[in-house]
Design a protein around this motif. Structure first.
Motif, PDB file in Angstrom:
ATOM      1  N   ALA A 137      13.525  28.091   8.066  1.00 32.10           N
ATOM      2  CA  ALA A 137      12.241  27.965   9.118  1.00 32.10           C
ATOM      3  C   ALA A 137      11.691  26.618   9.127  1.00 32.10           C
ATOM      4  CB  ALA A 137      10.796  28.408   8.478  1.00 32.10           C
ATOM      5  N   PHE A 138      11.248  26.815  10.695  1.00 31.59           N
ATOM      6  CA  PHE A 138      11.169  25.552  11.652  1.00 31.59           C
ATOM      7  C   PHE A 138       9.997  24.916  11.618  1.00 31.59           C
ATOM      8  CE2 PHE A 138      12.085  22.772  15.181  1.00 31.59           C
ATOM      9  CZ  PHE A 138      12.670  21.390  14.260  1.00 31.59           C
ATOM     10  N   ASP A 139       9.364  23.984  11.461  1.00 30.96           N
ATOM     11  CA  ASP A 139       8.165  23.165  12.461  1.00 30.96           C
ATOM     12  C   ASP A 139       8.201  22.327  13.671  1.00 30.96           C
ATOM     13  OD1 ASP A 139       5.425  22.850  13.245  1.00 30.96           O
ATOM     14  OD2 ASP A 139       5.166  21.577  11.193  1.00 30.96           O
ATOM     15  N   PRO A 140       8.155  22.464  15.296  1.00 27.73           N
ATOM     16  CA  PRO A 140       8.710  21.736  16.017  1.00 27.73           C
ATOM     17  C   PRO A 140       7.699  20.826  15.774  1.00 27.73           C
ATOM     18  CG  PRO A 140       7.636  23.933  16.776  1.00 27.73           C
ATOM     19  CD  PRO A 140       7.973  24.115  15.312  1.00 27.73           C
ATOM     20  N   ASP A 141       6.887  20.527  15.314  1.00 22.95           N
ATOM     21  CA  ASP A 141       5.274  19.431  14.915  1.00 22.95           C
ATOM     22  C   ASP A 141       5.884  18.559  14.611  1.00 22.95           C
ATOM     23  OD1 ASP A 141       4.002  20.960  17.107  1.00 22.95           O
ATOM     24  OD2 ASP A 141       2.624  21.912  15.991  1.00 22.95           O
ATOM     25  N   SER A 142       6.469  18.598  13.095  1.00 21.34           N
ATOM     26  CA  SER A 142       6.535  17.749  12.101  1.00 21.34           C
ATOM     27  C   SER A 142       8.437  17.477  12.229  1.00 21.34           C
ATOM     28  CB  SER A 142       6.318  18.411  10.808  1.00 21.34           C
ATOM     29  OG  SER A 142       6.834  19.400  10.865  1.00 21.34           O
ATOM     30  N   ARG A 144      10.571  19.486  10.714  1.00 22.89           N
ATOM     31  CA  ARG A 144      10.632  20.136   8.985  1.00 22.89           C
ATOM     32  C   ARG A 144      11.354  21.065   9.206  1.00 22.89           C
ATOM     33  NH1 ARG A 144       8.847  16.100   5.240  1.00 22.89           N
ATOM     34  NH2 ARG A 144       8.930  18.557   3.973  1.00 22.89           N
ATOM     35  N   ARG A 252       9.241  28.864   4.450  1.00 21.54           N
ATOM     36  CA  ARG A 252       8.085  28.511   4.700  1.00 21.54           C
ATOM     37  C   ARG A 252       7.202  27.890   3.736  1.00 21.54           C
ATOM     38  NH1 ARG A 252       6.658  28.215   9.750  1.00 21.54           N
ATOM     39  NH2 ARG A 252       4.453  27.588   9.190  1.00 21.54           N
ATOM     40  N   LEU A 255       8.741  24.030   3.854  1.00 21.25           N
ATOM     41  CA  LEU A 255       8.152  22.906   4.720  1.00 21.25           C
ATOM     42  C   LEU A 255       7.089  21.716   4.791  1.00 21.25           C
ATOM     43  CD1 LEU A 255       7.792  25.722   7.972  1.00 21.25           C
ATOM     44  CD2 LEU A 255       9.727  24.030   7.601  1.00 21.25           C
ATOM     45  N   SER A 256       6.472  22.820   2.832  1.00 23.23           N
ATOM     46  CA  SER A 256       5.805  21.580   3.027  1.00 23.23           C
ATOM     47  C   SER A 256       5.909  20.986   1.385  1.00 23.23           C
ATOM     48  CB  SER A 256       3.967  22.121   2.804  1.00 23.23           C
ATOM     49  OG  SER A 256       4.080  23.167   1.592  1.00 23.23           O
TER      50      SER A 256
END
Length: 284
Positions: A137-142, A144, A252, A255-256
């Protein structure tokens, strides 16, 4: 002194393996069979077409190879195989070889060509096999990334479940990293018969045809995956996202996170997902 003819053909273990395989070959009992003569007379055997002839010979050679592995394991590692384990391992390796070379093998039990069909939901692996689902999974905002891997046996019991934070520039790299993460944990767990599933079709294309143009960072990871030699049987399959929901959830979660986490089966959010995935095959 034990001979190759005895290991491959005349010993009771070999005879049971050949008869229990998809070839259903019965080793002649009246003579002392010779592997050399068997191969020399191969052209005299009648087949429907040349392709079935070549595939049958290939499966026979894989069966001989795994008979040899089983014999070495018994002598040097005190590990006992069963005839069905040998024939299944040979068949899996034969099918993997066919897929890696860009063709679908013909079923030895019928005259029709059979192509692997990706399931629309998670299904348990075969007996003695471990299924490892992987996702990224990839979070473009962070900026990460996260990797998720879950391994389950034919009893549907969880072998391991991992969430691991990662940094990668493109999703393809993350998908490849997730597979490598699954490989590493499978090796640590002593898994030797593995089936890897993931929902990124481009990765399996890269693995089959490494000559394809691919980003350098993906190429490095794919190289590590292909060179893995710790498994007796190791197959890779593309599946749709609906059949990979738990691995995606684990990715997911990562990511945190700041460190890799191994989840026990009794974690409240994970256990119901595993149960639902195991039961959904009966409700499709």
């Amino acid at each position: 002194m034990e001979t190759n003819d005895h290991i491959f053909l005349s010993c009771p273990f070999a005879k049971a393996t050949w008869f229990g395989s998809t070839l259903s070959f019965i080793v002649p009992a009246q003579d002392d069979p010779k592997i050399r003569l068997w191969l020399q007379n191969w052209d005299r055997i009648s087949f429907l077409n040349k392709r079935i002839c070549e595939e049958t010979l290939s499966l026979c050679l894989f069966t001989c190879w795994f008979l040899w592995i089983a014999r070495n394991d018994l002598i040097f590692k005190k590990k006992n195989w069963t005839p069905i384990e040998v024939s299944q391992a040979a068949l899996c390796a034969f099918e993997e070889f066919g897929e890696a070379n860009g063709y679908y093998v013909t079923s030895t039990n019928s005259n029709s060509n059979q192509q692997y069909q990706a399931p629309s939901h998670w299904i348990p692996p075969h007996s003695g096999e471990c299924k490892i689902n992987c996702d990224a999974a990839f979070d473009p905002d962070s900026a990460r990334g996260g990797l998720g891997v879950i391994a389950r046996m034919s009893s549907r019991s969880q072998s391991f479940a991992i969430s691991s934070p990662a940094f990668f520039g493109i999703v393809g790299t993350g998908e490849a990293l997730a597979i490598r993460l699954g490989l590493l944990h499978s090796i640590q767990e002593g898994i030797t018969n593995a089936r890897f599933e993931y929902d990124c079709e481009i990765i399996i294309s890269f693995m089959k045809e490494q000559s394809q143009t691919m980003p350098f960072e993906v190429q490095l990871v794919i190289h590590d995956i292909v060179l893995s030699t710790q498994f007796i049987v190791c197959n890779f399959y593309f599946i749709p996202r609906e059949a990979n929901v738990i691995a995606h959830s684990l990715a997911r979660k990562a990511l945190s996170m700041s460190v890799e986490t191994a989840w026990p089966n009794f974690i409240p959010w994970l256990h119901p997902l595993c149960v639902n995935a195991a039961l959904c095959q009966f409700t499709q």
